[in-house]
Design a protein around this motif. Structure first.
Motif, PDB file in Angstrom:
ATOM      1  N   ASN A  38     -12.214  49.642 -12.236  1.00 18.16           N
ATOM      2  CA  ASN A  38     -13.632  49.928 -12.149  1.00 18.16           C
ATOM      3  C   ASN A  38     -14.719  49.295 -13.249  1.00 18.16           C
ATOM      4  O   ASN A  38     -15.517  48.848 -12.975  1.00 18.16           O
ATOM      5  CB  ASN A  38     -13.818  51.490 -11.918  1.00 18.16           C
ATOM      6  N   LYS A  47     -14.261  45.640 -12.834  1.00 19.92           N
ATOM      7  CA  LYS A  47     -15.303  45.320 -11.619  1.00 19.92           C
ATOM      8  C   LYS A  47     -16.804  45.482 -11.748  1.00 19.92           C
ATOM      9  O   LYS A  47     -17.579  44.464 -11.684  1.00 19.92           O
ATOM     10  CB  LYS A  47     -14.912  46.572 -10.527  1.00 19.92           C
ATOM     11  N   THR A  67     -19.344  42.349 -11.884  1.00 18.42           N
ATOM     12  CA  THR A  67     -20.467  42.539 -11.047  1.00 18.42           C
ATOM     13  C   THR A  67     -21.787  41.884 -12.045  1.00 18.42           C
ATOM     14  O   THR A  67     -22.776  41.088 -11.746  1.00 18.42           O
ATOM     15  CB  THR A  67     -20.674  43.869 -10.597  1.00 18.42           C
ATOM     16  N   PHE A  80     -21.842  38.521 -12.852  1.00 20.61           N
ATOM     17  CA  PHE A  80     -22.306  37.671 -11.573  1.00 20.61           C
ATOM     18  C   PHE A  80     -23.834  37.656 -11.445  1.00 20.61           C
ATOM     19  O   PHE A  80     -24.430  36.567 -11.489  1.00 20.61           O
ATOM     20  CB  PHE A  80     -21.584  38.340 -10.358  1.00 20.61           C
ATOM     21  N   ILE A 113     -25.707  34.146 -12.134  1.00 21.08           N
ATOM     22  CA  ILE A 113     -26.157  33.578 -10.736  1.00 21.08           C
ATOM     23  C   ILE A 113     -27.593  33.809 -10.378  1.00 21.08           C
ATOM     24  O   ILE A 113     -28.155  32.927  -9.781  1.00 21.08           O
ATOM     25  CB  ILE A 113     -25.042  33.704  -9.791  1.00 21.08           C
ATOM     26  N   VAL A 114     -28.157  34.825 -10.777  1.00 26.29           N
ATOM     27  CA  VAL A 114     -29.352  35.221 -10.312  1.00 26.29           C
ATOM     28  C   VAL A 114     -30.433  33.749 -10.979  1.00 26.29           C
ATOM     29  O   VAL A 114     -30.458  33.834 -12.086  1.00 26.29           O
ATOM     30  CB  VAL A 114     -30.110  36.597 -10.891  1.00 26.29           C
ATOM     31  N   GLN A 115     -31.028  33.371  -9.978  1.00 23.20           N
ATOM     32  CA  GLN A 115     -32.113  32.173 -10.427  1.00 23.20           C
ATOM     33  C   GLN A 115     -33.369  32.774 -10.777  1.00 23.20           C
ATOM     34  O   GLN A 115     -33.997  33.694 -10.257  1.00 23.20           O
ATOM     35  CB  GLN A 115     -31.880  31.362  -9.087  1.00 23.20           C
ATOM     36  N   CYS A 163     -37.417  32.107 -10.586  1.00 22.73           N
ATOM     37  CA  CYS A 163     -38.313  31.816  -9.649  1.00 22.73           C
ATOM     38  C   CYS A 163     -39.750  31.391  -9.776  1.00 22.73           C
ATOM     39  O   CYS A 163     -40.782  32.010  -9.343  1.00 22.73           O
ATOM     40  CB  CYS A 163     -38.220  32.972  -8.714  1.00 22.73           C
ATOM     41  N   TRP A 189     -10.547  44.596  -3.842  1.00 25.66           N
ATOM     42  CA  TRP A 189     -12.184  44.458  -3.795  1.00 25.66           C
ATOM     43  C   TRP A 189     -12.426  43.294  -4.285  1.00 25.66           C
ATOM     44  O   TRP A 189     -13.617  42.891  -4.561  1.00 25.66           O
ATOM     45  CB  TRP A 189     -12.714  45.685  -4.942  1.00 25.66           C
ATOM     46  N   ALA A 229     -16.524  33.838  -5.194  1.00 22.40           N
ATOM     47  CA  ALA A 229     -15.788  34.948  -5.574  1.00 22.40           C
ATOM     48  C   ALA A 229     -16.633  35.969  -4.840  1.00 22.40           C
ATOM     49  O   ALA A 229     -17.752  36.080  -4.795  1.00 22.40           O
ATOM     50  CB  ALA A 229     -15.768  35.320  -7.075  1.00 22.40           C
ATOM     51  N   ILE A 253     -16.864  40.209  -4.209  1.00 23.67           N
ATOM     52  CA  ILE A 253     -16.643  41.496  -5.005  1.00 23.67           C
ATOM     53  C   ILE A 253     -17.063  42.497  -4.020  1.00 23.67           C
ATOM     54  O   ILE A 253     -18.243  42.298  -3.305  1.00 23.67           O
ATOM     55  CB  ILE A 253     -17.327  41.924  -6.226  1.00 23.67           C
ATOM     56  N   PRO A 308     -17.395  46.370  -4.409  1.00 27.54           N
ATOM     57  CA  PRO A 308     -16.883  47.606  -4.975  1.00 27.54           C
ATOM     58  C   PRO A 308     -17.003  48.752  -4.226  1.00 27.54           C
ATOM     59  O   PRO A 308     -16.811  49.709  -4.645  1.00 27.54           O
ATOM     60  CB  PRO A 308     -18.246  47.505  -5.950  1.00 27.54           C
ATOM     61  N   PHE A 347     -20.756  41.540  -3.042  1.00 24.24           N
ATOM     62  CA  PHE A 347     -21.478  40.604  -3.711  1.00 24.24           C
ATOM     63  C   PHE A 347     -20.661  39.246  -3.662  1.00 24.24           C
ATOM     64  O   PHE A 347     -19.437  39.365  -3.839  1.00 24.24           O
ATOM     65  CB  PHE A 347     -21.504  41.178  -5.317  1.00 24.24           C
ATOM     66  N   GLY A 351     -20.466  35.453  -4.891  1.00 26.99           N
ATOM     67  CA  GLY A 351     -21.280  34.062  -5.593  1.00 26.99           C
ATOM     68  C   GLY A 351     -20.500  32.759  -5.525  1.00 26.99           C
ATOM     69  O   GLY A 351     -19.204  32.658  -5.044  1.00 26.99           O
ATOM     70  N   THR A 352     -21.316  31.827  -5.029  1.00 26.27           N
ATOM     71  CA  THR A 352     -20.785  30.453  -4.500  1.00 26.27           C
ATOM     72  C   THR A 352     -21.432  29.465  -5.551  1.00 26.27           C
ATOM     73  O   THR A 352     -22.718  29.422  -5.773  1.00 26.27           O
ATOM     74  CB  THR A 352     -21.279  30.199  -2.925  1.00 26.27           C
ATOM     75  N   SER A 364     -25.952  26.776  -6.371  1.00 26.89           N
ATOM     76  CA  SER A 364     -25.557  28.016  -7.069  1.00 26.89           C
ATOM     77  C   SER A 364     -26.247  29.167  -5.967  1.00 26.89           C
ATOM     78  O   SER A 364     -27.392  29.185  -5.703  1.00 26.89           O
ATOM     79  CB  SER A 364     -25.634  28.523  -8.564  1.00 26.89           C
ATOM     80  N   GLU A 365     -25.361  30.195  -5.469  1.00 25.54           N
ATOM     81  CA  GLU A 365     -25.883  30.999  -4.573  1.00 25.54           C
ATOM     82  C   GLU A 365     -25.191  32.531  -4.915  1.00 25.54           C
ATOM     83  O   GLU A 365     -24.228  32.636  -5.276  1.00 25.54           O
ATOM     84  CB  GLU A 365     -25.534  30.768  -3.115  1.00 25.54           C
ATOM     85  N   PHE A 366     -25.903  33.433  -4.949  1.00 25.12           N
ATOM     86  CA  PHE A 366     -25.586  34.711  -5.130  1.00 25.12           C
ATOM     87  C   PHE A 366     -25.946  35.532  -3.913  1.00 25.12           C
ATOM     88  O   PHE A 366     -27.282  35.748  -3.668  1.00 25.12           O
ATOM     89  CB  PHE A 366     -26.124  35.391  -6.461  1.00 25.12           C
ATOM     90  N   ILE A 413     -29.769  34.736  -3.202  1.00 28.84           N
ATOM     91  CA  ILE A 413     -30.482  33.832  -4.137  1.00 28.84           C
ATOM     92  C   ILE A 413     -29.913  32.512  -4.246  1.00 28.84           C
ATOM     93  O   ILE A 413     -28.751  32.669  -4.462  1.00 28.84           O
ATOM     94  CB  ILE A 413     -30.784  34.681  -5.466  1.00 28.84           C
ATOM     95  N   LYS A 452     -30.137  28.592  -5.910  1.00 32.34           N
ATOM     96  CA  LYS A 452     -30.874  27.240  -6.462  1.00 32.34           C
ATOM     97  C   LYS A 452     -29.884  26.024  -6.194  1.00 32.34           C
ATOM     98  O   LYS A 452     -28.751  25.909  -6.446  1.00 32.34           O
ATOM     99  CB  LYS A 452     -30.777  27.653  -8.231  1.00 32.34           C
ATOM    100  N   THR A 493     -35.126  32.517  -2.151  1.00 34.22           N
ATOM    101  CA  THR A 493     -34.638  33.823  -2.079  1.00 34.22           C
ATOM    102  C   THR A 493     -34.870  34.580  -0.825  1.00 34.22           C
ATOM    103  O   THR A 493     -36.106  34.278   0.074  1.00 34.22           O
ATOM    104  CB  THR A 493     -35.554  34.859  -3.100  1.00 34.22           C
TER     105      THR A 493
END
Lengths: 512, 1080
Positions: free
Chosen positions: A5, A8, A12, A15, A19-21, A23, B401, B493, B495, B497, B503, B505-506, B549-551, B570, B572, B617
């Motif tokens: 956990n 995990k 998370t 990630f 990856i959050v871009q 804007c 998971w 990848a 996930i 949970p 979730f 991510g690429t 990149s993508e989430f 999201i 870019k 987005t």
């Protein structure tokens, strides 16, 4: 499982963080790998300003080039400038600029003339705007160079406005680049643009150098600005009935030229010799290519491709060179041929073999023979001397000195023949009748300057306005039927599309 | 049709499979290692027995991971890697076998303790899984307009490039073949033509949106490289068609809005195969065939040609040149006729394609690996494409998971395009060469005949146009090659949970390198009029890359019959281009294999770069109640670096709803109707391929001036200027689409149907904005201004049925209509203004209509000419020269009054104001039929495709019936007007055409409707008993024909050759192939 956990959760979060871009606008600032005006003028050093000024000269030369329209008609210089006069005419087909009556606001030659003029104005405006913004930093080590470039830019713009003022009277006066796409053109006040040209030429004369060292020979000098300034002042004075104040200012400009070392060439014909460019008599000359111009291409406008384009002039329109494809070409008028005093050596150097031969007799053409590398002598000392004589005469100055200037030009003409000719003989320095002397000056200007530039047309306009000649009954010496309307044809029409897009703010010149 | 194997193949018994055994073992170890332990439910009081067996799919491959459940208990298990299961159950218990994509099957336990199950694929069309933007959905649950084709149709089309499989099989999409060039890019338009600018759809390959350099107007548009490179590449050539699992076409805005600012022209989603349920299987497919041009142009032979030229010169009152004068020593007319079209044709052009794939899938991991080689020659010589593909995809379920996977796709292609050295080498260019011009000459070192002028001399500056470039010599001596390496791949990848929460991510990378090398040899100086005796080497190198990149976050929840999904994505994407070009004269060698920049003569170099960033987005919400009521809504905020700060972000909304009427109680009695669902959608999308970075006006270094040194040596100095004007307000184009439709199935699911009405309005279309000249700019800016609408319907019907024992057949048809109309143009131009010459754009008309003079007929007598001249003056041609045999053009309109743009009253003057609309270039409708049948191992399929309500300018006719020059002409001019042959369609021959009979007129406009048998395929699948002896599971041979038959009234070779781009070079090839598919 607990361990998983945690893992995990950690993954998370990782990630999300990775990856959050973003804007915002800033995240979208991608580098732009082309020169923009900002990068060019702020990062390119003084050379950028040099290039921008050269871009202006290149545009000036376009008035002399082969932008052929329908049926191979030469559009700009040779129509809108060269044909509206009585010393040249075309070989075939009535041309609106020769017969006047068919001249309309949709004529492509006027549109091109107008368009090229404002393209030059825009180049200068852009250069000066960026110079104002970055100039102090870029030229920090050489502020004199900044003045020089500024002087060249302002000279070119003023030179253009001088032409526009005479041809349109109230052309839009644009002194900053237009940024709003919704802008529509509107007239300037009558005389405003001529005054603007005069004040800018005055300023440019201060900024410009007396001479240019090689290899920059051919660029505008103090003499160029003073000469055109004098011409503009004389024009303004004449149309206002030889206004004394302006004549005085013109004389002052001409006097300054005296100190700059110009002299008449010993041979009149050398002024048009492709091997003798930028001579001692030349105050301003447009540079038309040279033996190095390997990429000269008559069919490509100079703005279109890097290094490749039309660097030459189109004197082929005088000689009916094959490259103009059988299109109409320019001939001397009967009136011109009759106007020379018998035996004046200038006649043979102006008209030969039935054509205006000034630039073609000793031409230098490019390798393929398509285009000429013989410079256009825009302003030369003989013109200045005759203008000075006129200003002196009409401002009540010393008539003897004025006639003396006239005689210097005539003397050079005599000596241009080998052996020297007796004609034209000196004018009588004792003559005191203003009208007689003015008549002599008028005749001399034809004999000396015919077939060059648009000065003949401008002379006609100003003398008419001063009441010295009457263009209502003028003989244009065309083989076509002309229908000249003095209330209409002293000015060119604004391009119809400009008038139409302005929705009323640009008033068309009377009669069009 | 597949033939099933009942017996498992013992892979280990064959040496051939040894390699796979190792693979299998190692994969098995991986699975064992990661297998979860599962407890056996026990504690039942009734006596239980061990039940075991194998679950296989209907192609007989074992299915791992099948859920096996004793109904009514919690007792369950899954099949292992080999599809085996083992469960304890009592006699009378009911076992349920379920697996995604398969029909769930139940069986009651009897006395037998071994129960083998074959699970059938869930073949109901409504249960087909459709790939949509950012996910998949069952067809029954789709609420927007999406068409999908899968492996089956792609295999049936048997084309080198997969987009042709869409042609005629999918409503709403028009695919136009370019020519016989295997590398040429076909034109694809979805539901009409939406903009004056960039109309290509967005391609998304395995979730990665493709960004191409030079797609829209580019900041480097003036660079020679931009067109050269994009134009030569078909984007889909990077995928082996055999690797494709499905192609989805997203058509309405509710479907495309999830791609926001890039979606206005529609979106094409391509999903490639991934390993799936079963043991390792191996597939090999091969095909080989020939391609040909259906027909060539009929042109005059030497005698006919000489006669025509004589007549041309006589009619023009000109002296007949020696080369057509039999009394002149230079006379050429007694020579033989040479067929230049035949000489440049590559008859029976080879096309071959070999590929193999290995795939395996289990509960914990799967992979798909493929490789392929394709070799295609053009129907024109010296033009071919060789392509090598390799693909590896796999997914690993590391833990319950956590899942990871990747796609790696590498394509290398080599394209020979020596015809490009010639400039133009196509049927028309060759057809109109003087027929007496020889092609070969044994006395020349090259073996080719030199170009000679009308006087028989070698070509010089004074040559007349009697002969042309010896393109055969030039293309044989010169070389022009493209070498492309493209790597498109992604890793992800995922996930999970919580139940329902994902979730993902690429990271996707597209790297494309295109190298072009060309040699123009001095050795073809004698064959090519314009070249200098200098060898020139050109080398262009383009690298185009994109990093995405993508989430993605997705949450799915089911509460009773309420199904919710919330999705957030999201992304870019960074896109870049580096291009450079270098050249030199006279390299040491002339062949590209050996030469390089080993010459310093006349070296030149040029380069540019471009960078773009795109962010997005996306929020998407989906809800349905019991698969009866559906609502979907999406919102996407996109940013693009190509616009000015403050103007970079756009919001795009899409919404759709659907209602399954057939599930309502009041429909219960309508027994013939199996399913009926109404859909309605609305949305907005953008097109950011406008004019990048136009807010930054660039500086041009073009102008030059010649300064003059005092020493007399002049030199050229470079100047600079700003050609345009910055337009900070310039932005994307927006499309707003409304779509209403229904889908359904009836008559026992044998009939399925779908209908859509669409209305797409594109606004803010970039248009040249003519600035007043006072601005002093050389280049007019573009502004967001014009509007274009496309409206129409789409209809598709499919019928599947079986007759008797084993005869299965299906019939399908689809129809799309397009009504295209320009709604708004620049205000600086009045509505009546026509932009362009041959093609016009005008408010109220279809985009790019054909525009020219109307031909009324041909003057037959001098009296007719005189009568006409009494009332008319031709201001365009030489009025005085008009004679019998000349074209009479209609006086339709008058000169407009000042300030007006048009006058409807004829004025007796024939001039440009009399030009009128002569046709439209966007087809009003297009359609397809397909049929298939199979019986006892034989299968047959036919695909028909057609377009209608469209016209085309026949440029070849324009060049080939002019009769005004020295070129050869079409045989149709034998019917030209002469005093003894009063033709009313073909005018007289007239050298120089002073009267301008050949001005662009209705004479050259023809209907371009056609119907084509696009594909015909006959196959035979061997009996399973036979193939099992060969240790195979499937073996099929087939014969396939493409472009088999064409029905059209168009007089050229093929009306489809670039209808939209309006050139007519080489017709699409016809091809016949033999192929085989083999699986074990």
């Amino acid at each position: 499982m607990k361990k998983y956990n945690l893992f995990k959760q950690a993954l998370t979060i990782l990630f999300a963080v990775l990856i959050v871009q973003g804007c915002t606008d800033k995240d979208l600032d991608a580098p732009f790998a082309k020169q923009t005006a900002v990068s060019f003028f702020s990062e390119g050093g003084t050379d950028s300003y040099n290039k921008a000024v050269i871009g202006g000269y290149a545009k000036l030369t376009q008035f002399y080039k082969n932008y052929t329209g329908v049926n191979g008609t030469p559009r700009t210089y040779l129509n809108a400038i060269a044909l509206m006069r009585d010393d040249m005419l075309t070989s075939n087909q009535p041309d609106p600029y020769e017969v006047f009556g068919s001249l309309t606001a949709t004529d492509a030659s006027t549109s091109d003339y107008y368009k090229l003029a404002y393209q030059l104005v825009n180049r200068v405006n852009l250069t000066l705007e960026y110079m104002a913004e970055y100039g102090d930093k870029v030229f920090v080590d050489d502020m004199e160079l900044k003045n020089t470039y500024e002087g060249e830019a302002r000279f070119m713009r003023a030179y253009m406005y001088f032409h526009m003022a005479i041809n349109y009277d109230t052309p839009p006066l644009i002194v900053n680049t237009i940024k709003d796409l919704a802008y529509v053109p509107s007239n300037s006040a009558s005389g405003e643009v001529l005054d603007y040209a005069i004040s800018e030429l005055t300023a440019a004369a201060v900024l410009l150098p007396d001479t240019w060292a090689a290899p920059n020979t051919g660029r505008a000098t103090k003499g160029s600005a003073l000469g055109i300034l004098g011409k503009a002042l004389l024009h303004k004075a004449t149309v206002n009935g030889y206004n004394g104040g302006d004549l005085g200012l013109a004389l002052a400009a001409f006097d300054q030229i005296d100190g700059l070392g110009y002299s008449l060439l010993s041979n009149f014909g050398d002024n048009f010799d492709g091997e003798k460019e930028n001579g001692a008599e030349s105050l301003f000359e447009l540079q038309f290519g040279n033996a190095d111009s390997g990429n000269n291409n008559i069919w490509v406008p100079i703005d279109d491709f890097n290094v490749i384009g039309d660097l030459g002039g189109t004197w082929g329109f005088y000689s009916k060179h094959w490259s103009i494809g059988g299109a109409r070409y320019m001939l001397p008028s009967a009136k011109l041929e009759a106007s020379f005093e018998a035996g004046d050596p200038r006649m043979a150097m102006t008209v030969a073999g039935g054509i205006i031969s000034k630039y073609t007799a000793k031409d230098v053409v490019d390798g393929a023979g398509k285009t000429s590398f013989n410079n256009a002598r825009v302003l030369r000392l003989a013109d200045v001397m005759l203008m000075k004589a006129e200003a002196m005469l009409m401002s009540g100055g010393d008539k003897t000195t004025a006639i003396g200037l006239l005689n210097q030009v005539r003397e050079r003409a005599r000596n241009s023949a080998s052996p020297a000719s007796a004609v034209p003989a000196d004018r009588n320095v004792a003559e005191t009748d203003e009208n007689v002397i003015l008549q002599w000056i008028m005749e001399e200007r034809v004999a000396e300057l015919s077939g060059e530039e648009s000065w003949r047309w401008y002379d006609l306009i100003r003398w008419h306005k001063a009441g010295k000649i009457d263009m209502n009954s003028w003989d244009f010496s065309s083989i076509q039927t002309t229908s000249f309307d003095v209330n209409k044809h002293l000015l060119l029409p604004f391009p119809a599309s400009e008038v139409s897009v302005s929705s009323g703010s640009l008033t068309q010149n009377a009669g069009y | 049709m597949k033939i099933f194997l009942k017996k498992r193949i013992d892979a280990q018994s064959s040496n051939f499979f040894r390699g796979f055994k190792i693979l299998k073992i190692s994969l098995a170890m991986l699975f064992v290692f990661t297998s979860p332990m599962y407890a056996t439910a026990d504690g039942s009081i009734t006596p239980q027995q061990e039940i075991n067996g194998t679950v296989v799919s209907d192609d007989n491959s074992p299915l791992p991971g099948v859920s096996v459940l004793v109904v009514g208990t919690t007792n369950g298990t899954e099949t292992d890697f080999d599809g085996n299961y083992n469960i304890k159950a009592s006699k009378g218990d009911v076992l349920q076998f379920s697996f995604v994509g398969m029909k769930t099957q139940t069986i009651t336990v009897g006395d037998d303790t071994t129960i083998n199950i074959t699970l059938a694929e869930d073949t109901s069309a409504l249960d087909e899984v459709v790939v949509i933007g950012y996910g998949t959905r069952k067809k029954r649950d789709i609420t927007s307009s999406v068409s999908q084709i899968t492996t089956k149709q792609i295999e049936a089309s048997v084309q080198a490039s997969p987009e042709f499989a869409l042609q005629g099989t999918t409503s709403g999409i028009l695919v136009q073949s370019a020519s016989g060039d295997p590398n040429a890019r076909p034109t694809i338009r979805i539901r009409g033509v939406g903009t004056l600018g960039f109309n290509d759809p967005l391609y998304v390959i395995d979730g990665v949106p493709i960004s191409e350099f030079g797609a829209g107007a580019t900041a480097f548009a003036s660079s020679a490289g931009a067109n050269d490179i994009r134009g030569s590449q078909n984007i889909l050539n990077l995928i082996n068609p055999n690797d494709i699992a499905s192609i989805s076409v997203l058509k309405d805005a509710a479907a495309t809005a999830v791609y926001g600012m890039r979606a206005s022209n529609g979106v094409i989603l391509i999903e490639t195969k991934r390993g799936k349920g079963g043991r390792t299987s191996f597939n090999f497919s091969a095909r080989r065939g020939v391609r040909n041009i259906r027909d060539t142009y009929n042109v005059l032979n030497t005698t006919q040609y000489t006669n025509l030229l004589t007549e041309e010169y006589n009619n023009a009152g000109q002296v007949i040149p020696g080369f057509i004068d039999p009394n002149d020593p230079a006379y050429l007319g007694n020579g033989q006729t040479y067929d230049w079209q035949d000489a440049i044709q590559n008859t029976n052009a080879l096309t071959e394609d070999y590929s193999f794939s290995v795939q395996s899938g289990g509960e914990k991991a799967n992979f798909f690996f493929s490789g392929g080689v394709s070799n295609q020659e053009s129907t024109i010589i010296h033009n071919k494409l060789k392509r090598y593909n390799a693909t590896l995809t796999s997914d690993f379920k590391i833990a319950k998971w956590l899942k990871i996977g990747e796609t790696i796709r590498i394509t290398h292609s080599e394209n020979d395009d020596a015809k490009g050295v010639v400039g133009n080498m196509n049927l028309p260019s060759e057809a109109f060469k003087a027929p007496w011009q020889p092609i070969y000459d044994a006395n020349d070192p090259t073996g080719f005949a030199r170009v000679r002028d009308g006087g028989g001399d070698l070509w010089g500056p004074s040559s007349t146009g009697a002969t042309g470039i010896n393109s055969l010599a030039v293309s044989s001596i010169g070389q022009d090659q493209y070498s492309i390496l493209r790597n498109l791949g992604s890793v992800y990848a995922e996930i999970s949970p919580l139940e329902g929460l994902i979730f993902k991510g690429t990271l996707g990378v597209d790297w494309n390198n295109n190298v072009r090398e060309r040699v123009r040899s001095k050795r073809y100086f004698n064959f090519h009029v314009n070249s200098l005796p200098v060898t020139n080497l050109l080398h262009r190198n383009l690298t185009n890359f994109s990093v995405l990149s993508e989430f993605l976050t997705s949450y799915t929840k089911e509460i009773n019959d309420h199904n919710f999904q919330l999705l957030m994505n999201i992304s870019k994407q960074r896109v870049g281009t580096n291009w450079n070009q270098s050249g030199a004269d006279n390299p040491i060698f002339e062949d590209l294999e050996r030469t390089g920049f080993n010459s310093t003569e006349n070296q030149g170099i040029e380069s540019f770069k471009e960078r773009k960033i795109l962010t997005g987005t996306l929020l998407k919400f989906s809800y349905n109640f019991n698969s009866k009521y559906y609502v979907d809504a999406s919102y996407r905020r996109d940013g693009s670096s190509v616009f000015a700060p403050g103007n970079r972000f756009g919001d795009f909304f899409g919404a759709s709803a659907a209602w399954r009427v057939s599930d309502e109680a009041f429909m219960e009695n309508v027994s013939w109707l199996d399913d009926l669902k109404f859909r309605v959608s609305w949305g907005q999308t953008g097109n950011q391929e406008t004019l990048p970075y136009s807010y930054l006006a660039s500086i041009s270094l073009a102008p030059g001036y010649s300064l003059f040194g005092n020493d007399g040596a002049g030199f050229n100095i470079g100047g600079a200027f700003q050609p345009g004007i910055p337009t900070p307000d310039l932005s994307w184009e927006t499309s707003t689409t409304t779509n209403i439709g229904f889908d359904g199935a009836a008559i026992g699911n044998r009939l399925s149907f779908s209908f859509d009405y669409y209305n797409r309005l594109t606004t803010d279309i970039l248009q040249d904005f003519p600035l007043p000249m006072t601005f002093g700019v050389n280049k007019n800016p573009k502004v967001n201004l014009a509007e274009v609408s496309n409206k129409g319907i789409e209809l598709s019907l499919n019928w599947n049925d079986k007759i008797g024992d084993g005869f299965e057949y299906n019939l399908g048809m689809n129809l799309t209509t397009v009504k295209n109309s320009v709604e708004k143009l620049t205000e600086n131009l009045a509505e009546g203004t026509v932009l362009g010459g041959t093609y016009g754009t005008q408010v109220g008309s279809s985009l790019g209509f054909i525009y020219g003079y109307q031909m009324e007929g041909i003057f037959q007598t001098q009296a007719e000419v005189d009568a006409w001249k009494a009332n008319h003056t031709d201001q365009d041609g030489a009025h005085a020269d008009i004679s019998p045999g000349d074209v009479r053009f209609a006086d339709l309109y008058g000169n407009p009054a000042p300030g007006e743009f048009k006058s409807d009253s004829p004025d007796g003057l024939i001039n440009v104001n009399d030009r009128t609309k002569l046709g439209k270039t966007i087809p009003g409708y297009y359609y397809g039929f397909n049929m298939g049948a199979n019986y006892k191992g034989f299968d047959l399929s036919l695909q028909w495709q057609g377009v209608g309500d469209v016209q085309k300018v026949n440029f070849v006719k324009m060049a080939g019936e002019g009769m005004a020059g020295d070129g050869n002409q079409l045989s149709s001019v034998l019917d030209r007007w002469t005093p003894s042959n009063p033709s009313n369609t073909t005018p007289r021959a007239l050298y120089g055409d002073t009267v301008k009979n050949n001005r662009f007129s209705s004479r050259y406009v023809e209907d371009a409707d056609y119907l084509r048998l696009q594909n015909l395929q006959i196959g035979y699948t061997f009996d399973e008993k036979f193939v099992s002896k060969l240790n195979l599971s499937n073996l099929r041979f087939y014969v396939s024909g493409n472009n088999v038959a064409l029905f059209t009234s168009y007089s050229g070779l093929d009306p489809d050759a670039n209808i939209l781009s309006n050139t007519d070079l080489n017709p699409p090839a016809t091809s016949w192939l033999l192929g085989m598919n083999l699986t074990f």
